[in-house]
Scaffold this active site. Structure first.
Site, PDB file in Angstrom:
ATOM      1  N   PHE A 166       0.836  -1.202   0.000  1.00 19.13           N
ATOM      2  CA  PHE A 166       0.000   0.000   0.000  1.00 19.13           C
ATOM      3  C   PHE A 166       0.871   1.252   0.000  1.00 19.13           C
ATOM      4  O   PHE A 166       1.883   1.325   0.715  1.00 19.13           O
ATOM      5  CB  PHE A 166      -0.869   0.059   1.263  1.00 19.13           C
ATOM      6  CG  PHE A 166      -1.733  -1.136   1.515  1.00 19.13           C
ATOM      7  CD1 PHE A 166      -3.043  -1.173   1.050  1.00 19.13           C
ATOM      8  CD2 PHE A 166      -1.255  -2.217   2.240  1.00 19.13           C
ATOM      9  CE1 PHE A 166      -3.854  -2.267   1.309  1.00 19.13           C
ATOM     10  CE2 PHE A 166      -2.056  -3.314   2.502  1.00 19.13           C
ATOM     11  CZ  PHE A 166      -3.356  -3.344   2.033  1.00 19.13           C
ATOM     12  N   ASP A 167       0.441   2.257  -0.738  1.00 17.93           N
ATOM     13  CA  ASP A 167       0.952   3.609  -0.535  1.00 17.93           C
ATOM     14  C   ASP A 167       0.295   4.155   0.734  1.00 17.93           C
ATOM     15  O   ASP A 167      -0.667   3.570   1.248  1.00 17.93           O
ATOM     16  CB  ASP A 167       0.612   4.475  -1.745  1.00 17.93           C
ATOM     17  CG  ASP A 167       1.159   5.888  -1.632  1.00 17.93           C
ATOM     18  OD1 ASP A 167       2.222   6.071  -1.022  1.00 17.93           O
ATOM     19  OD2 ASP A 167       0.495   6.816  -2.137  1.00 17.93           O
ATOM     20  N   GLY A 168       0.805   5.275   1.244  1.00 18.67           N
ATOM     21  CA  GLY A 168       0.261   5.834   2.476  1.00 18.67           C
ATOM     22  C   GLY A 168      -0.811   6.884   2.249  1.00 18.67           C
ATOM     23  O   GLY A 168      -2.006   6.603   2.294  1.00 18.67           O
ATOM     24  N   PHE A 278      -1.296  -0.834  -4.283  1.00 14.82           N
ATOM     25  CA  PHE A 278      -2.306   0.220  -4.374  1.00 14.82           C
ATOM     26  C   PHE A 278      -1.649   1.579  -4.175  1.00 14.82           C
ATOM     27  O   PHE A 278      -0.978   1.815  -3.168  1.00 14.82           O
ATOM     28  CB  PHE A 278      -3.389   0.009  -3.312  1.00 14.82           C
ATOM     29  CG  PHE A 278      -4.186  -1.250  -3.483  1.00 14.82           C
ATOM     30  CD1 PHE A 278      -5.169  -1.332  -4.457  1.00 14.82           C
ATOM     31  CD2 PHE A 278      -3.945  -2.359  -2.687  1.00 14.82           C
ATOM     32  CE1 PHE A 278      -5.907  -2.499  -4.627  1.00 14.82           C
ATOM     33  CE2 PHE A 278      -4.672  -3.522  -2.840  1.00 14.82           C
ATOM     34  CZ  PHE A 278      -5.658  -3.595  -3.816  1.00 14.82           C
ATOM     35  N   ASP A 280      -2.256   6.067  -5.259  1.00 15.27           N
ATOM     36  CA  ASP A 280      -3.216   7.045  -5.761  1.00 15.27           C
ATOM     37  C   ASP A 280      -2.770   7.745  -7.032  1.00 15.27           C
ATOM     38  O   ASP A 280      -3.572   8.427  -7.664  1.00 15.27           O
ATOM     39  CB  ASP A 280      -3.499   8.101  -4.682  1.00 15.27           C
ATOM     40  CG  ASP A 280      -2.240   8.850  -4.274  1.00 15.27           C
ATOM     41  OD1 ASP A 280      -2.197  10.092  -4.422  1.00 15.27           O
ATOM     42  OD2 ASP A 280      -1.290   8.214  -3.803  1.00 15.27           O
TER      43      ASP A 280
END
Length: 311
Positions: A166-168, A278, A280
């Protein structure tokens, strides 16, 4: 008697599960009738795995971990018509995937059904459906189909594990801090994170999904759990502290964390062996998808953050 709800409900589109690049090209250039005719003519041809196949297969494998209750349920959610989906179900059966439920909407939006099925994660190549899911508080990603990231790449000792990265900001956390970076620059962002290091970040679109994964990991125990998670973020010191303290406040542990300070994420994700990443920003997902499956998490329409990135 009504069966107990699984711990995790995953909705996956046919293009995320299987390689439908040829079929989608027919749909885009020749229309829905030609697409349906092609699928009928090739009904007995088994589809090749798509970018989300390895992840879905691994998640379904959690149901074999010795627990009496079902941990994961996968539902095929597609804009296909029932008639055009026979090939998909034949392929599901051929690969031995225990997928029993489906939503076949014949071109209509899938958004109303995501909530109806209590979906925890939705993977699709259809941007409108994913956008609607995120707008309604459901973790969802637009899976990259532009590159050939084989779901059966050689992962060595990681092959039997579920590896999710995951991105943050704007993925696990809200976009509040990222907004400061975009509006005021890196120095203002770093200073804000330093001053608020003790204040947990607010939960973003994938916080609930990570918490459910963490709950399953805890239930299975460290010796039997095949799930491994990673945080892969462009943040660096001193902005790292607030992230770590946020996860601690949530009672959630990630197995690995990478604070890259702007370095490209692709090589780290490849080394981690992510079955899905994932993020954004499309620049990161397209780059990552050259080596691992990746999905872009769109900003909620109400946030206005899409104006900064053209998405």
């Amino acid at each position: 008697m009504r069966k107990e709800k699984p711990k995790l409900v995953i909705g996956v589109s046919t293009r995320a599960l299987f390689d439908l690049s040829v079929e989608n090209e027919i749909y885009e250039t020749k229309g829905v009738e030609a697409y349906c005719r092609y699928q009928a003519e090739h009904e007995k041809d088994i589809l090749k795995p798509g970018p989300g196949f390895r992840l879905i297969k691994a998640l379904l494998g959690l149901n074999e971990c010795g627990k009496k209750e079902k941990l994961v349920e996968v539902i095929v959610m597609s804009r296909n018509s029932p008639g055009a989906s026979l090939r998909v179900f034949r392929s599901i059966e051929a690969y031995g995937l225990p997928i029993l439920r489906a939503v076949l909407a014949s071109g209509s939006s899938l958004a109303p059904y995501l909530s109806a099925f209590k979906t925890d994660l939705f993977l699709s190549a259809h941007e409108d459906d994913v956008q609607s899911a995120v707008d309604n508080g459901i973790a969802a990603g637009i899976i990259c189909t532009e590159n050939d990231s084989s779901p059966f790449q050689d992962c060595g000792e990681k092959a039997d594990q579920i590896r999710i990265a995951f991105d943050g900001d704007a993925v696990l956390f809200t976009d509040q801090s990222e907004r400061i970076f975009k509006e005021k620059g890196l120095h203002a962002f770093s200073e804000n994170e330093r001053l608020n290091a003790q204040k947990p970040l607010e939960a973003g679109p994938f916080a609930g999904f990570l918490k459910k994964l963490s709950s399953i990991k805890e239930e299975l125990g460290p010796e039997n759990c095949p799930i491994r998670t990673a945080l892969v973020t462009s943040r660096c010191a001193p902005a790292h502290e607030r992230v770590i303290r946020t996860l601690q406040a949530w009672g959630v542990k990630v197995d690995e964390a990478f604070f890259l300070g702007g370095l490209e994420k692709r090589e780290v994700l490849k080394a981690f062996g992510a079955q899905i990443f994932f993020d954004d920003q499309i620049i990161h997902t397209l780059s990552a998808a050259r080596d691992v499956p990746a999905a872009r998490v769109p900003y909620p329409r109400a946030s206005g953050m899409g104006d900064y990135f053209g998405k």
